[in-house]
Design a protein around this motif. Structure first.
Motif, PDB file in Angstrom:
ATOM      1  N   VAL A  21      75.266  47.174  10.580  1.00 43.22           N
ATOM      2  CA  VAL A  21      74.774  46.557   9.003  1.00 43.22           C
ATOM      3  C   VAL A  21      73.520  47.021   8.273  1.00 43.22           C
ATOM      4  N   LYS A  22      72.854  47.060   9.039  1.00 43.17           N
ATOM      5  CA  LYS A  22      71.297  47.652   8.805  1.00 43.17           C
ATOM      6  C   LYS A  22      71.322  49.169   8.198  1.00 43.17           C
ATOM      7  N   GLY A  23      71.861  50.215   8.348  1.00 38.65           N
ATOM      8  CA  GLY A  23      72.661  51.041   7.945  1.00 38.65           C
ATOM      9  C   GLY A  23      72.971  51.343   6.695  1.00 38.65           C
ATOM     10  N   LEU A  24      74.317  50.468   6.613  1.00 42.66           N
ATOM     11  CA  LEU A  24      74.833  50.353   6.106  1.00 42.66           C
ATOM     12  C   LEU A  24      74.011  49.214   4.459  1.00 42.66           C
ATOM     13  N   ASP A  25      73.428  48.956   5.097  1.00 45.27           N
ATOM     14  CA  ASP A  25      72.692  47.928   3.660  1.00 45.27           C
ATOM     15  C   ASP A  25      71.692  48.981   2.902  1.00 45.27           C
ATOM     16  N   SER A  26      70.845  49.689   3.319  1.00 45.12           N
ATOM     17  CA  SER A  26      70.054  50.849   3.324  1.00 45.12           C
ATOM     18  C   SER A  26      70.764  52.128   2.761  1.00 45.12           C
ATOM     19  N   GLY A  27      72.657  52.009   2.272  1.00 50.13           N
ATOM     20  CA  GLY A  27      73.118  52.841   1.438  1.00 50.13           C
ATOM     21  C   GLY A  27      73.328  53.953   2.322  1.00 50.13           C
ATOM     22  N   ALA A  28      73.968  53.600   3.303  1.00 48.65           N
ATOM     23  CA  ALA A  28      74.608  54.683   4.000  1.00 48.65           C
ATOM     24  C   ALA A  28      76.121  54.773   3.716  1.00 48.65           C
ATOM     25  N   ASP A  29      76.788  55.651   3.844  1.00 47.50           N
ATOM     26  CA  ASP A  29      78.263  55.588   3.519  1.00 47.50           C
ATOM     27  C   ASP A  29      79.231  54.797   4.692  1.00 47.50           C
ATOM     28  N   ASP A  30      79.492  55.606   5.922  1.00 45.86           N
ATOM     29  CA  ASP A  30      79.096  55.781   7.355  1.00 45.86           C
ATOM     30  C   ASP A  30      78.515  55.943   8.274  1.00 45.86           C
ATOM     31  N   TYR A  31      79.147  55.464   9.657  1.00 42.34           N
ATOM     32  CA  TYR A  31      78.571  55.079  10.228  1.00 42.34           C
ATOM     33  C   TYR A  31      79.445  55.810  11.637  1.00 42.34           C
ATOM     34  N   LEU A  32      78.656  56.964  12.030  1.00 41.41           N
ATOM     35  CA  LEU A  32      79.709  57.264  14.057  1.00 41.41           C
ATOM     36  C   LEU A  32      79.128  57.172  14.976  1.00 41.41           C
ATOM     37  N   VAL A  33      79.133  56.801  16.239  1.00 42.74           N
ATOM     38  CA  VAL A  33      78.495  56.162  17.490  1.00 42.74           C
ATOM     39  C   VAL A  33      78.679  57.557  18.402  1.00 42.74           C
ATOM     40  N   LYS A  34      77.276  58.220  18.728  1.00 41.84           N
ATOM     41  CA  LYS A  34      77.411  59.189  20.119  1.00 41.84           C
ATOM     42  C   LYS A  34      78.149  57.806  21.245  1.00 41.84           C
ATOM     43  N   PRO A  35      78.506  58.396  22.141  1.00 47.45           N
ATOM     44  CA  PRO A  35      79.230  60.138  21.524  1.00 47.45           C
ATOM     45  C   PRO A  35      80.105  59.799  21.313  1.00 47.45           C
TER      46      PRO A  35
END
Length: 223
Positions: free
Chosen positions: A88-102
């Motif tokens: 949520v923090k990443g997307l609220d800051s303006g990110a377009d997508d999110y991918l978790v390692k690995p």
């Protein structure tokens, strides 16, 4: 495509560089937040990949600063964290997508290609349509009211750069680097000539290329 990876795990960035080379994708790599910010502010990328946990400056801080400066480049957050709060923090800051390692390389590059195609205009079949104007991103061909207009290859490259990021300001140095290449033997007068030619060819459309004196250029879509 040209991608920036900001990731402090050097084994990961070395592997990503090799994968990009195999897929004929240009990439730059930064291993800390300050270096990543420098790259992001001074180069033009189709997509930026940010790790959240970085030395010196976090991925969230880089993202917030980019968006505050009007940089609309698509950003994919890449991190080992898997909590809802981090997403949520990443997307609220303006990110377009999110991918978790690995993650799988196949999924990463599929997401990068999808983000690289994303624009602020109507996008259908690898073309951008703005009112009566249609621009083919693959072949650099264009039409106005279904009538073809002639674009040189460099004009097409310049128009693609501007039209995929409406309202974003591009410096002359950034344009020279992206369209002609960093070590090309050309000067800034070449840009003004190409901008002048594009303006003439875009007459009768809702597209306007503005000059910001001593700064650079931006494309604006008129109402």
């Amino acid at each position: 495509m040209k991608i920036l990876f900001v990731e402090d795990e050097k084994k990961v960035t070395e592997a990503l560089k090799e994968l990009c080379k195999m897929q004929n994708i240009q990439c730059d790599v930064a291993n800390d937040g300050d270096e990543g910010m420098l790259y992001a502010l001074n180069q033009i990328y189709d997509v930026i990949v940010l790790d959240i946990m970085l030395p010196r400056k976090s991925g969230i801080e880089i993202l917030q600063e980019l968006r505050a400066n009007g940089n609309k480049t698509p950003v994919l957050m890449l991190t080992a964290k898997d909590t809802v709060e981090d997403k949520v923090k990443g997307l609220d800051s303006g990110a377009d997508d999110y991918l978790v390692k690995p993650f799988s390389a196949k999924e990463l590059f599929a997401r990068l290609r999808a983000l690289g195609r994303r624009v602020d205009s109507d996008y259908i079949d690898n073309s951008i349509t703005i009112g009566n104007f249609k621009f083919d991103l693959e072949n650099y061909t264009a039409t106005i009211d279904d009538q073809p207009i002639k674009l040189s290859y460099k004009e097409g490259m310049l128009l693609e750069m501007l039209i995929k990021r409406p309202e974003q300001v591009f410096s002359r140095e950034q344009i020279l680097d992206r369209v002609w290449g960093f070590d090309a033997d050309v000067n800034e007068n070449n840009i003004e000539i190409y901008i002048h030619n594009l303006r003439k060819k875009l007459k009768g459309t809702r597209i306007k290329i503005e000059t910001l004196r001593s700064i650079g250029y931006k494309l604006k879509v008129m109402d």
